[in-house]
Every structure is written in structure tokens, then in C-alpha cells.
Design an enzyme around this catalytic site. Structure first.
Site, short mmCIF file in Angstrom:
data_model
loop_
_atom_site.label_atom_id
_atom_site.label_comp_id
_atom_site.label_asym_id
_atom_site.label_seq_id
_atom_site.Cartn_x
_atom_site.Cartn_y
_atom_site.Cartn_z
N SER A 36 29.01 67.97 37.78
CA SER A 36 29.20 67.26 39.44
C SER A 36 29.71 68.48 40.31
O SER A 36 30.60 69.68 40.03
CB SER A 36 31.29 67.36 38.43
OG SER A 36 31.89 66.56 39.40
N ARG A 37 29.09 68.13 41.49
CA ARG A 37 29.02 69.09 42.38
C ARG A 37 30.48 69.28 42.83
O ARG A 37 30.87 70.39 43.06
CB ARG A 37 28.04 68.82 43.54
CG ARG A 37 26.74 68.59 43.10
CD ARG A 37 25.73 68.11 44.28
NE ARG A 37 24.46 67.60 43.81
CZ ARG A 37 23.42 67.31 44.72
NH1 ARG A 37 23.93 66.35 45.90
NH2 ARG A 37 22.59 67.90 44.39
N CYS A 162 29.29 45.60 34.09
CA CYS A 162 30.60 45.93 32.66
C CYS A 162 31.33 43.58 32.88
O CYS A 162 31.35 43.06 31.52
CB CYS A 162 31.89 46.22 33.53
SG CYS A 162 32.51 45.73 35.40
N ASN A 323 35.43 47.28 29.86
CA ASN A 323 34.83 47.64 30.43
C ASN A 323 34.28 48.93 30.41
O ASN A 323 33.50 48.77 30.99
CB ASN A 323 35.22 47.46 32.34
CG ASN A 323 36.52 47.77 32.44
OD1 ASN A 323 37.54 47.89 32.38
ND2 ASN A 323 36.28 48.44 33.30
#
Length: 355
Positions: A36-37, A162, A323
């Protein structure tokens, strides 16, 4: 058992958090690293506090693909934002080749980038051209209950949406029935379906005491359902889908209504229910229930509960799922299990948290 080293791209979102929760303790997982930048250098539990003490490590700004080269089975789950993987994919494949893993890596994409196989269909669903149209059709569609055999041989898997998962599971047993005509679908979703960044549809003060439709008759997941129906020979169907935002965090409840074709005669609820039971016999995560499904009975689990109601020729098929799990990360792990030749329910057979 094959041991997989796994990279999760875009791991700071809800999908990444669910992947980490489900994969923690998975017997086929050797190691997990996350990218994750925005959160590079931060411990995982700072973003996903429920994983404190269960999942160690820190977010990385960029993946070190060489780490995967010593793995028996290199695996990449991409939970990047829609369109991001497609923009980077050619460059990523070159880096995989340099690391010597291009032919071995299993990629499972949780975004919408490769679910559809035609540029025109993608543009019609998402209102923009695909960033890499030549790559469309190179991924196996990851609805496990439909494509299980293809997934078992695949190296590139596109996880379904989903809503698309719920609606297709509600339709698969009768999708090849001639003359279905109008399929009227009403779908309800929780706020987590819009991702971790707050917006008008997810901001709590505007959602907690509201119920509303959005994208009526033009939701992008319609296209996935259309492809499945056409593949089953339902050439003359008409799909009309209206999604709704509900004041809950997790869950999808979809109702599909239609009239049974004239040649089918009178519909008896039990006979149609038996048809669904036969179709999903042996499926690990589809449960045919009496009465109506409940979101609370599946939230946090990889199960989809389905029931059928009839009145004369009128039919309503109802499906409930989480979901973020069966509609996203859980199904991705289900596909991971199938692709690696593991029991489909490995580390997934967990009950919902009820109440």
C-alpha cells in the site's frame, strides 16, 4: 501440500483486510507480504486493527517480486482500485519475467478490470474504454460454482462483482430454461461495498437512517450476469436490475422475480426448490434454505443462502451473502484453493457471527 508465498496489492482496503483475515493460518500459505503506497512503512494492525497479534508485518511501497521466486507457488491477490491493475499489468508481467516467476504466478484480481471479455461490453458497463483492451478475455471468470473446472487450470482469475455473484447464484440452476423473459432483480447492499474511503453512499450520517436506490437499470454488474445468461442459451431474456443502499455495513440481499414459461406448467415451490438443491448438491458454500434467507446468517462467512417462493407461475428467488466475503475476498480464497488443487473450503468453513 504446496506452500504459497503471497503478495496482496492494495492491501489497505476492505478487500485486503478480509484476505489477510481469511488467509491467516491457511495451511497452504507460506508467507504473506502486503503493498500500500499510502500506508508504506506502517504496521498492518494500524489499518486493520482486528488483525493485531494475528498478522504481523508492515505495508510496502512496492512489491519485491524476487521474494516470490523461491516459493513453490507464487501468488498475487490484487485488491487495487478498479482500472489500476489493467493500467500496470504489462509492466508487472515484465517484472515477473525478470524475477523468473511469469509462468508460475497465480494472479487473482478482485477488481472489475478483467471480468468481461469484450471492449465494447466493458465500455457499455463502465462508461469508459478499457485501459488494456487486448488483455480482455485472457482471465478466467472466477464464479467458482459456475467455472470450477476452468479455475482449476487457470493462472489468471477475475473475481466476480458482489452483486453479480448473488444474482448469478440465484439464476444458475434455471439459466438454461427457455423463455425466461423478464428477470426483474432488486438488490440491497451494505456500505462496505463502496470501499473504505468515505463518500456520499458510505458516509454514516447520510446512510444510517436512509434507504435508496442507485444506478437503477444501469448498474455495471448487469453485464456479468448477461454474459452468464447468454452462455447458458438464455438469448431472449431481459434483465432489469435496481440496486439499493441499505443502512447496514455488510451484506447483499438479491431478489430475482420472473414468470415460469408457459410450457413449464404450474410451479410448485417444492419442485423448484428441489431443482436448486440438486444443482448445488456438493457445493460447499451455497445453502438452500426454507423461508427467506437472512443477511445476519451469512455475514462474515463465505456462504450464500438461497430460497425460492412461488405463486402460480410467479417465481421469486432470493439470495443473501456477505459482499466482502463470498462477494469478494472469500470467493477469491475459494478460487485460490481450487486453483491449487486444495479442498475448496480450506480455511473458509466458518460460521457467520450471529446475532
Amino acid at each position: 501440500m504446496t506452500r504459497a508465498n503471497i503478495y496482496i496489492l492494495g492491501a489497505s482496503g476492505f478487500g485486503g483486510g478480509e484476505l489477510l483475515r481469511i488467509l491467516a493460518g491457511h495451511p497452504a500459505v507460506g508467507g504473506i507480504r502486503v503493498v500500500s503506497r499510502h500506508h508504506a512503512g506502517e504496521p498492518i494492525h494500524k489499518v486493520h486493527p482486528h488483525l493485531r497479534g494475528l498478522v504481523d508485518g508492515r505495508f510496502e511501497a512496492e512489491p519485491d517480486w524476487r521474494w516470490l521466486s523461491d516459493s513453490q507457488q507464487p501468488v498475487v491477490f490484487s485488491a487495487l482500485g478498479h482500472g489500476e491493475l489493467a493500467k500496470q499489468f504489462i509492466d508487472i508481467e515484465k517484472k515477473w519475467a525478470d524475477a523468473g516467476i511469469a509462468e508460475r504466478v497465480l494472479l487473482i484480481d478482485l477488481s472489475s478490470d478483467f471480468r468481461l471479455d469484450h471492449p465494447g461490453r466493458y465500455a457499455g458497463a463502465y462508461g469508459r474504454p478499457h485501459p488494456a483492451p487486448d488483455l480482455l478475455g485472457t482471465f478466467t471468470y472466477g464464479l467458482t460454482e459456475w467455472k470450477r473446472d476452468a479455475i482449476a487450470k487457470a493462472k489468471r482469475i477475475a473475481n466476480p462483482g458482489c452483486f453479480a455473484t448473488a444474482v448469478q447464484l440465484a439464476l444458475l440452476p434455471i439459466a438454461s430454461t427457455p423463455g425466461l423473459g423478464l428477470l426483474a432483480v432488486s438488490g440491497v447492499t451494505g456500505s462496505s461495498g463502496s470501499g473504505s474511503l468515505p463518500g456520499e453512499g458510505t458516509h454514516h450520517p447520510t446512510r444510517a437512517h436512509d434507504f435508496r436506490a442507485y444506478k437503477p437499470l444501469e448498474h455495471q454488474h448487469e453485464a456479468e450476469v448477461e454474459v452468464m445468461l447468454v452462455a447458458h442459451g438464455a438469448q431472449r431474456h431481459r434483465l432489469a436490475f435496481v440496486p439499493h443502499s441499505a443502512p447496514m455495513v455488510r451484506g447483499i440481499f438479491a431478489t430475482v422475480q420472473f414468470e415460469w414459461p408457459e410450457h413449464g406448467g404450474a410451479v410448485v415451490t417444492q419442485s423448484l426448490t428441489d431443482k436448486f438443491r440438486r444443482y448445488y448438491e456438493g457445493s460447499k458454500f451455497v445453502r438452500i434454505v426454507e423461508g427467506t434467507p437472512r443477511v445476519a446468517a451469512v455475514a462474515g462467512s463465505n456462504f450464500c443462502d438461497i430460497s425460492v417462493a412461488t405463486k402460480g407461475r410467479s417465481v421469486a428467488v432470493m439470495a443473501a451473502l456477505d459482499n466482502l466475503v463470498k462477494g469478494m475476498a472469500g470467493q477469491a480464497v475459494q478460487n485460490f484453493n481450487v486453483a491449487l488443487g486444495l479442498p475448496e473450503d480450506t480455511n473458509l468453513r466458518q460460521a457467520a457471527c450471529y446475532p
